[in-house]
Design an enzyme around this catalytic site. Structure first.
Site, PDB file in Angstrom:
ATOM      1  N   TYR A   1      -9.472 -10.925   9.431  1.00  0.00           N
ATOM      2  CA  TYR A   1      -9.941 -11.336   8.152  1.00  0.00           C
ATOM      3  C   TYR A   1     -10.118 -12.802   8.212  1.00  0.00           C
ATOM      4  O   TYR A   1     -10.996 -13.636   7.770  1.00  0.00           O
ATOM      5  CB  TYR A   1      -8.892 -11.220   7.245  1.00  0.00           C
ATOM      6  CG  TYR A   1      -8.623  -9.870   6.933  1.00  0.00           C
ATOM      7  CD1 TYR A   1      -9.806  -8.870   6.605  1.00  0.00           C
ATOM      8  CD2 TYR A   1      -7.538  -8.916   6.672  1.00  0.00           C
ATOM      9  CE1 TYR A   1      -9.598  -7.422   6.387  1.00  0.00           C
ATOM     10  CE2 TYR A   1      -7.128  -7.761   6.542  1.00  0.00           C
ATOM     11  CZ  TYR A   1      -8.384  -6.974   6.196  1.00  0.00           C
ATOM     12  OH  TYR A   1      -8.058  -5.689   5.902  1.00  0.00           O
TER      13      TYR A   1
ATOM     14  N   HIS B   1      -0.946  -0.182   5.487  1.00  0.00           N
ATOM     15  CA  HIS B   1      -1.657   1.131   6.238  1.00  0.00           C
ATOM     16  C   HIS B   1      -0.710   2.491   6.744  1.00  0.00           C
ATOM     17  O   HIS B   1      -0.509   2.463   7.818  1.00  0.00           O
ATOM     18  CB  HIS B   1      -2.010   0.364   7.693  1.00  0.00           C
ATOM     19  CG  HIS B   1      -3.245  -0.584   7.662  1.00  0.00           C
ATOM     20  ND1 HIS B   1      -3.965  -1.086   8.736  1.00  0.00           N
ATOM     21  CD2 HIS B   1      -3.895  -1.106   6.583  1.00  0.00           C
ATOM     22  CE1 HIS B   1      -4.990  -1.923   7.994  1.00  0.00           C
ATOM     23  NE2 HIS B   1      -4.747  -1.924   6.938  1.00  0.00           N
TER      24      HIS B   1
ATOM     25  N   GLU C   1     -15.532   2.969   8.993  1.00  0.00           N
ATOM     26  CA  GLU C   1     -15.921   4.219   9.973  1.00  0.00           C
ATOM     27  C   GLU C   1     -15.966   5.521   8.975  1.00  0.00           C
ATOM     28  O   GLU C   1     -15.068   5.855   8.640  1.00  0.00           O
ATOM     29  CB  GLU C   1     -15.354   4.310  11.174  1.00  0.00           C
ATOM     30  CG  GLU C   1     -15.542   2.973  11.860  1.00  0.00           C
ATOM     31  CD  GLU C   1     -14.835   3.226  13.462  1.00  0.00           C
ATOM     32  OE1 GLU C   1     -14.924   2.292  14.263  1.00  0.00           O
ATOM     33  OE2 GLU C   1     -14.344   4.319  13.543  1.00  0.00           O
TER      34      GLU C   1
ATOM     35  N   GLN D   1       0.917  -1.132  -0.053  1.00  0.00           N
ATOM     36  CA  GLN D   1      -0.220  -0.072   0.133  1.00  0.00           C
ATOM     37  C   GLN D   1       0.941   1.089   0.028  1.00  0.00           C
ATOM     38  O   GLN D   1       0.358   2.369   0.233  1.00  0.00           O
ATOM     39  CB  GLN D   1      -0.666  -0.001   1.329  1.00  0.00           C
ATOM     40  CG  GLN D   1      -1.788  -1.279   1.018  1.00  0.00           C
ATOM     41  CD  GLN D   1      -2.618  -1.364   2.453  1.00  0.00           C
ATOM     42  OE1 GLN D   1      -2.547  -0.538   3.684  1.00  0.00           O
ATOM     43  NE2 GLN D   1      -3.133  -2.563   2.546  1.00  0.00           N
TER      44      GLN D   1
ATOM     45  N   TYR E   1     -10.573   7.392  19.392  1.00  0.00           N
ATOM     46  CA  TYR E   1     -11.657   6.883  18.345  1.00  0.00           C
ATOM     47  C   TYR E   1     -11.664   5.342  18.552  1.00  0.00           C
ATOM     48  O   TYR E   1     -12.246   4.733  17.905  1.00  0.00           O
ATOM     49  CB  TYR E   1     -11.572   7.346  16.791  1.00  0.00           C
ATOM     50  CG  TYR E   1     -12.069   8.681  16.912  1.00  0.00           C
ATOM     51  CD1 TYR E   1     -13.275   9.195  16.859  1.00  0.00           C
ATOM     52  CD2 TYR E   1     -11.462   9.885  17.242  1.00  0.00           C
ATOM     53  CE1 TYR E   1     -13.881  10.409  16.777  1.00  0.00           C
ATOM     54  CE2 TYR E   1     -11.911  11.387  17.261  1.00  0.00           C
ATOM     55  CZ  TYR E   1     -13.172  11.509  17.157  1.00  0.00           C
ATOM     56  OH  TYR E   1     -13.534  12.700  17.366  1.00  0.00           O
TER      57      TYR E   1
END
Length: 482
Positions: free
Chosen positions: A375, A259, A354, A193, A364
């Site tokens: 997963y 991430h 979210e 990513q 949060y």
């Protein structure tokens, strides 16, 4: 490549696809942080439901035509707006009663992955399905991008477009002509990513010519998200950037290809929000609520990288002073509303994407609370709620795999004004959320018939929505009324 623009008219399929196409590899199963796991025996009905849903374990798998793994992604929007407490009625219509709120069945989707978790308030998930009254047309402006990630508009309405996989930046005209790749950008770690991610035009661009971008920076001992800025120079046929400055580095350095987050949002007072992921692997995940780490945070800086003195943790011993909010997983969508408040959408695991409105100093909850699971189907959270931790405004289970975000303020689509638009990767849709009084009251999935992963959503200066599709032959699309 520039060419004849091809319009595409929205048609609505009879079935809502919540899963990625079959045949993609599943991600590895990750360990559960100590103290957060509990045993759960999946019932036969749940297993059967999961098999019938046919979902990939990865909420954002690599496109079938891509050799570059991508699980998450998004782009900021400066000129956007969620309505204030006036229920979204424009001032000129203040004397006219607002339309009744939507009611009826929800947008078609699969069964929840974690049905034992209940919503905290009625409007928190599975809003009623809505349908735009205005017919839309989608025009292909350009194609041939390799996994494009972000769009930013220059003052003359040309666009900056990033390619995640190659680390390349292009200038694209409204007619689709693409420049040679901009030279002078630093090297990127393009695995997983990583790569070249968001791009934004500086608020003083007319004078400074400064552009800002996020990227996965290769480092000794690993990598990490970095924010850089430089002067864009257009002389001759080869555009370039000069005087590159790295103004922010996510710390600590960690070896992970997952991430990174990476969305940029400028505020009207000249501050810069940067969204950060928690690197996914256990060593990073457990730092998401730790103020001594940048992982899993929203940070707020000045354009030169210095720290605003009204940031919430400036006077907290040991804390990273750039931190604005904590407890996030991987934020890939961010925008300001009409009150200049930040809204974000972050990737959940298997369930639990979210929509949040991050406020200064608030927590949060990730990975302590949430609405998803691993997963593998193993639990992550004992509960979706906990003391001192904020609830999302809205969540999806199963996921849409969000990336890119705009809050519509244009005049081309009056009925869309103040609605939130989010790119859907697994859902292969442009997801529209109708907002009233900071709650989601309706949801629509547009462009389902195209079967394309939507990576980026930006409102253009002409009031159209501009999109990028995530593929090795990625497209730049324009959405207008038909």
């Amino acid at each position: 490549m520039p060419g004849t623009a091809r319009p595409w008219v929205e048609s609505r399929p009879s079935r809502h696809e919540t899963c990625a196409p079959a045949g993609r590899s599943a991600p590895s199963r990750r360990p559960i942080p100590p103290g957060e796991s509990r045993m759960r025996i999946l019932s036969v009905p749940l297993i059967v439901a999961a098999l019938l849903a046919g979902c990939s374990e990865d909420p954002d798998p690599t496109p079938q035509d891509s050799g570059v793994p991508q699980q998450d992604s998004g782009v900021p929007q400066q000129d956007s707006g969620v309505p204030p407490e006036d229920a979204g009625v424009p001032p000129e219509d203040a004397g006219v009663p607002p339309d009744p709120l939507p009611s009826g069945p929800e947008v078609p989707q699969g069964p929840p992955n974690v049905p034992e978790f209940s919503r905290a308030f009625p409007e928190q998930t599975r809003a009623p399905a809505i349908q735009s009254k205005t017919a839309i047309q989608v025009t292909e402006i350009a194609s041939g991008f390799r996994n494009p990630w972000a769009i930013a508009f220059l003052p003359d309405q040309r666009m900056l477009v990033t390619e995640k996989a190659t680390g390349s930046l292009y200038i694209v005209t409204p007619q689709g002509a693409k420049s040679p790749a901009v030279t002078g950008l630093p090297a990127v770690d393009a695995r997983g990513q990583g790569g070249l991610l968001d791009v934004e035009v500086g608020p003083d661009y007319a004078q400074s010519k400064l552009v800002y971008w996020t990227y996965a920076e290769p480092r000794q001992g690993g990598n990490g998200l970095a924010v850089a800025r430089a002067k864009l120079v257009e002389e001759g046929s080869q555009p370039r950037v000069e005087n590159v400055q790295v103004i922010f580095r996510m710390m600590p350095t960690l070896e992970s290809t997952l991430h990174s987050g990476g969305r940029l949002v400028f505020t009207p007072d000249g501050k810069l929000f940067v969204t950060l992921g928690e690197r996914s692997i256990l060593a990073g995940r457990v730092q998401a609520r730790d103020v001594k780490s940048h992982f899993g945070k929203v940070v707020r800086i000045h354009p030169d990288g210095s720290v605003p003195q009204d940031n919430p943790f400036v006077n907290t011993q040991g804390a990273k002073p750039e931190i604005w909010s904590v407890g996030h997983r991987n934020i890939l969508s961010a925008a300001l509303d009409s009150q200049n408040r930040l809204w974000t959408v972050e990737m959940g695991p298997k369930g639990g994407d979210e929509l949040n409105r991050p406020e200064a100093g608030k927590d949060y909850g990730w990975p302590t609370i949430g609405y998803g699971e691993e997963y593998s189907g193993a639990p992550i959270h004992d509960s979706p709620q906990g003391p001192g931790m904020e609830q999302p405004v809205y969540y999806w289970d199963p996921v849409i795999a969000p990336s890119g975000m705009a809050i519509y303020t244009g005049t081309l689509f009056p009925e869309w004004r103040n609605d939130i638009f989010v790119g859907g990767l697994v859902s292969q849709a442009l997801v529209r959320l109708m907002i009233r009084n900071d709650r989601v009251v309706g949801e629509e999935h547009l462009l389902k018939g195209r079967n394309e992963r939507i990576r980026e959503v930006v409102q253009g200066p002409d009031g159209a929505l501009y999109l990028l599709t995530d593929a090795t032959n990625g497209k730049l699309l324009k959405v207008t009324p038909r």
